[in-house]
Scaffold this active site. Structure first.
Site, mmCIF file in Angstrom:
data_model
loop_
_atom_site.group_PDB
_atom_site.id
_atom_site.type_symbol
_atom_site.label_atom_id
_atom_site.label_comp_id
_atom_site.label_asym_id
_atom_site.label_seq_id
_atom_site.Cartn_x
_atom_site.Cartn_y
_atom_site.Cartn_z
ATOM 1 N N LYS A 178 0.835 -1.203 0.000
ATOM 2 C CA LYS A 178 0.000 0.000 0.000
ATOM 3 C C LYS A 178 0.879 1.266 0.000
ATOM 4 C CE LYS A 178 -3.802 -2.364 2.451
ATOM 5 N NZ LYS A 178 -4.703 -2.313 3.634
ATOM 6 N N GLU A 192 -9.893 -10.490 -7.310
ATOM 7 C CA GLU A 192 -8.930 -9.380 -7.193
ATOM 8 C C GLU A 192 -7.883 -9.436 -8.309
ATOM 9 O OE1 GLU A 192 -7.482 -9.724 -3.157
ATOM 10 O OE2 GLU A 192 -9.425 -9.186 -2.314
ATOM 11 N N HIS A 224 -1.905 -5.487 1.643
ATOM 12 C CA HIS A 224 -3.161 -6.225 1.448
ATOM 13 C C HIS A 224 -2.801 -7.604 0.942
ATOM 14 C CE1 HIS A 224 -7.112 -7.427 -0.048
ATOM 15 N NE2 HIS A 224 -6.458 -7.880 -1.110
HETATM 16 P P1 ADP Z 1 -7.730 -7.410 5.798
HETATM 17 O O1 ADP Z 1 -7.049 -6.294 5.008
HETATM 18 O O2 ADP Z 1 -6.874 -7.882 6.957
HETATM 19 O O3 ADP Z 1 -8.209 -8.550 4.922
HETATM 20 P P2 ADP Z 1 -10.418 -6.201 5.978
HETATM 21 O O4 ADP Z 1 -10.769 -6.803 4.638
HETATM 22 O O5 ADP Z 1 -11.408 -6.397 7.080
HETATM 23 O O6 ADP Z 1 -9.014 -6.767 6.511
HETATM 24 O O7 ADP Z 1 -10.204 -4.625 5.806
HETATM 25 C C1 ADP Z 1 -9.640 -4.051 4.653
HETATM 26 C C2 ADP Z 1 -8.785 -2.845 5.082
HETATM 27 O O8 ADP Z 1 -9.637 -1.838 5.653
HETATM 28 C C3 ADP Z 1 -7.772 -3.137 6.167
HETATM 29 O O9 ADP Z 1 -6.570 -3.728 5.674
HETATM 30 C C4 ADP Z 1 -7.560 -1.776 6.795
HETATM 31 O O10 ADP Z 1 -6.652 -0.966 6.021
HETATM 32 C C5 ADP Z 1 -8.985 -1.176 6.729
HETATM 33 N N1 ADP Z 1 -9.731 -1.452 7.981
HETATM 34 C C6 ADP Z 1 -10.409 -2.600 8.257
HETATM 35 N N2 ADP Z 1 -11.005 -2.542 9.463
HETATM 36 C C7 ADP Z 1 -10.713 -1.331 9.969
HETATM 37 C C8 ADP Z 1 -11.055 -0.660 11.199
HETATM 38 N N3 ADP Z 1 -11.816 -1.234 12.149
HETATM 39 N N4 ADP Z 1 -10.601 0.592 11.395
HETATM 40 C C9 ADP Z 1 -9.836 1.194 10.463
HETATM 41 N N5 ADP Z 1 -9.476 0.627 9.267
HETATM 42 C C10 ADP Z 1 -9.899 -0.615 9.020
#
Ligand code: ADP
Length: 170
Positions: A12, A140, A129
């Site tokens: 990122k 994706e 990510h």
């Molecule tokens: P991951 O990236 O671990 O698969 P998610 O798909 O739930 O997790 O979330 C996508 C992205 O959104 C995260 O990598 C993070 O950058 C952001 N994010 C997710 N949950 C939160 C939160 N509770 N507060 C702030 N940012 C968040």
């Protein structure tokens, strides 16, 4: 026969601006997975919104901030996108990435080492990510890459005749 999985990885904008690409790729190389695609690009908002379409349903309160973050509002507008392939690719990569919340992540994981929570926006700036399932990996990879940009044909393709304007080197 062992299942070959694909996993889309995005370093990122905070990873790029902090010059962490080398460290992250080195950490991921422990997995011995193959890289079958890689490119740097500016992330158009529409692409980011499509990438996080499911997040909008699941965590609507973080959607806009997360799209702002990946499109470069806080760092740079570039990301490095990679496709990894191999046995258990998703589990192996996500273990090295660490938990979504960098404060909960294993301190030696990528997110634990390099991530932070943005004090003003509350966005989890977690540097990387990685696809979380084979279904999402396929979605994706098809969103971020054209078949011709990958070293292997990962999914069925079709040939279509299209007339497009393209830029060439002069
Ligand atoms: P991951 O990236 O671990 O698969 P998610 O798909 O739930 O997790 O979330 C996508 C992205 O959104 C995260 O990598 C993070 O950058 C952001 N994010 C997710 N949950 C939160 C939160 N509770 N507060 C702030 N940012 C968040």
């Amino acid at each position: 026969m062992v299942e070959q999985q694909q996993c889309l990885v995005i370093i990122k904008p905070d990873g790029l601006i902090k010059s962490l690409t080398g460290n992250i790729i080195t950490a991921l190389s422990e997995t011995k997975l193959k890289i079958v695609g890689a490119k740097v690009l500016k992330v158009p908002r529409e692409l980011a919104e499509r990438h996080y379409a499911e997040l909008k349903e699941r965590k609507p309160h973080v959607f806009v901030g997360t799209v702002d973050y990946i499109t470069g509002k806080y760092h740079t507008d570039r990301v490095l996108v990679l496709v990894y392939q191999g046995e258990d690719a998703i589990e192996k990569i996500r273990r090295i990435c660490g938990s979504t919340n960098p404060e909960d992540a294993d301190p030696v994981s990528i997110r634990g080492r390099y991530g932070r929570i943005h004090s003003k926006t509350g966005v989890f700036e977690n540097v990387i990510h990685a696809s979380d399932s084979t279904e999402n990996a396929e979605k994706e990879i098809k969103l971020w890459f054209q078949p011709s940009e990958l070293a292997e044909i990962l999914y069925p393709t079709e040939k279509l005749k299209v007339e497009v304007e393209q830029t060439f080197w002069k």
